[in-house]
Enzyme design. Structure first.
Site, PDB file in Angstrom:
ATOM      1  N   HIS A   8      -8.695   5.766  11.440  1.00 31.79           N
ATOM      2  CA  HIS A   8      -7.791   6.692  10.768  1.00 31.79           C
ATOM      3  C   HIS A   8      -6.726   7.200  11.727  1.00 31.79           C
ATOM      4  CE1 HIS A   8      -7.009  10.851   8.967  1.00 31.79           C
ATOM      5  NE2 HIS A   8      -6.614  10.014   8.023  1.00 31.79           N
ATOM      6  N   HIS A  51       2.363  11.724  10.302  1.00 31.43           N
ATOM      7  CA  HIS A  51       1.673  12.223   9.123  1.00 31.43           C
ATOM      8  C   HIS A  51       2.382  13.389   8.455  1.00 31.43           C
ATOM      9  CE1 HIS A  51      -1.219  14.842   6.998  1.00 31.43           C
ATOM     10  NE2 HIS A  51      -1.729  13.697   6.570  1.00 31.43           N
TER      11      HIS A  51
END
Length: 250
Positions: A8, A51
């Site tokens: 991730h 992100h």
């Protein structure tokens, strides 16, 4: 435990998320066959890997990613927040990650967008992936359904996946309508009935984000085809070793 390990934002428990340091460290781990990353657009249209919609948390900059030119993004420190060893890590362009990963690891590319925030994002990502003939080595995912519909419109050969943290009753119908063949779902929503339903629909499922060894083992026992997305590939390896030793003990 044969469940695929998805790193991730790279090996983000150790290295700063969504940086080349995190991706390269993840690629050094033999258990990592997939990596997940987030893509937005700079003000001048460069697909960049980050992100948050703002620069504040993971860089020494401030403001919105979409209001910052690529030349300015390149000057930012995206590593010091994680530790002195990573001072000077940059916000990478998508092309940097694709070039390093091509032929080595597969990618879950999340289109980080809301509504019409980035109308050119799907086309920009498709262009860079196609240039490297990586269409079959990536899945394009997003929380934003309109972005996924746009991907399939522009590039029907791409695999797309909806990201959710819920279990709506009409999930199969929604995925079918969007022509998605992948589901990225919060791990607390995963059970045998979900996996059975998704298998019947031909949907590949990834559970996020699992860093606890006990939970990894529980999820792995539900279905061997469930992909496990984690910040901790090292914990995945521990779970794998312990599960394997139980079955192969002399």
């Amino acid at each position: 435990m044969n469940n695929l390990c998805v790193a991730h934002r790279g090996f983000s428990s150790i290295a700063p998320e969504n940086t080349m340091a995190a991706f390269l460290l993840a690629m050094e781990q033999p258990e990592v066959q997939w990596m997940e990353l987030d893509v937005q657009l700079s003000r001048d249209g460069v697909p960049v890997v980050i992100h948050d919609f703002t620069l504040n948390r993971t860089t020494n900059g401030k403001g919105l990613v979409r209001e910052t030119d690529w030349s300015d993004l390149q000057q930012l420190d995206a590593g010091s927040w994680k530790g002195k060893a990573y001072k000077g890590e940059r916000v990478p362009a998508l092309i940097e990650v694709l070039d390093r990963c091509c032929g080595k690891v597969r990618l879950n590319i999340e289109l980080k967008t809301q509504g019409n925030m980035y109308p050119g994002l799907p086309a920009a990502v498709i262009h860079e992936v196609r240039k490297r003939h990586m269409q079959h080595d990536v899945v394009i995912t997003s929380f934003e359904p309109t972005a996924l519909v746009e991907v399939k419109k522009l590039a029907p050969e791409f695999k797309t996946g909806l990201i959710i943290d819920a279990r709506p009753g009409d999930l199969a119908a929604v995925l079918r309508q969007m022509n998605c063949s992948f589901l990225s779902i919060g791990y607390t929503n995963v059970d045998k009935s979900l996996m059975r339903e998704m298998r019947n629909e031909g949907i590949q499922v990834m559970a996020w984000t699992v860093d606890d060894k006990t939970i990894m083992k529980r999820l792995a026992a539900i279905d061997p085809e469930l992909m496990l997305c984690t910040n901790r590939p090292d914990v995945w390896e521990q779970a794998f070793q312990e599960t394997s030793s139980r079955f192969f003990r002399p």
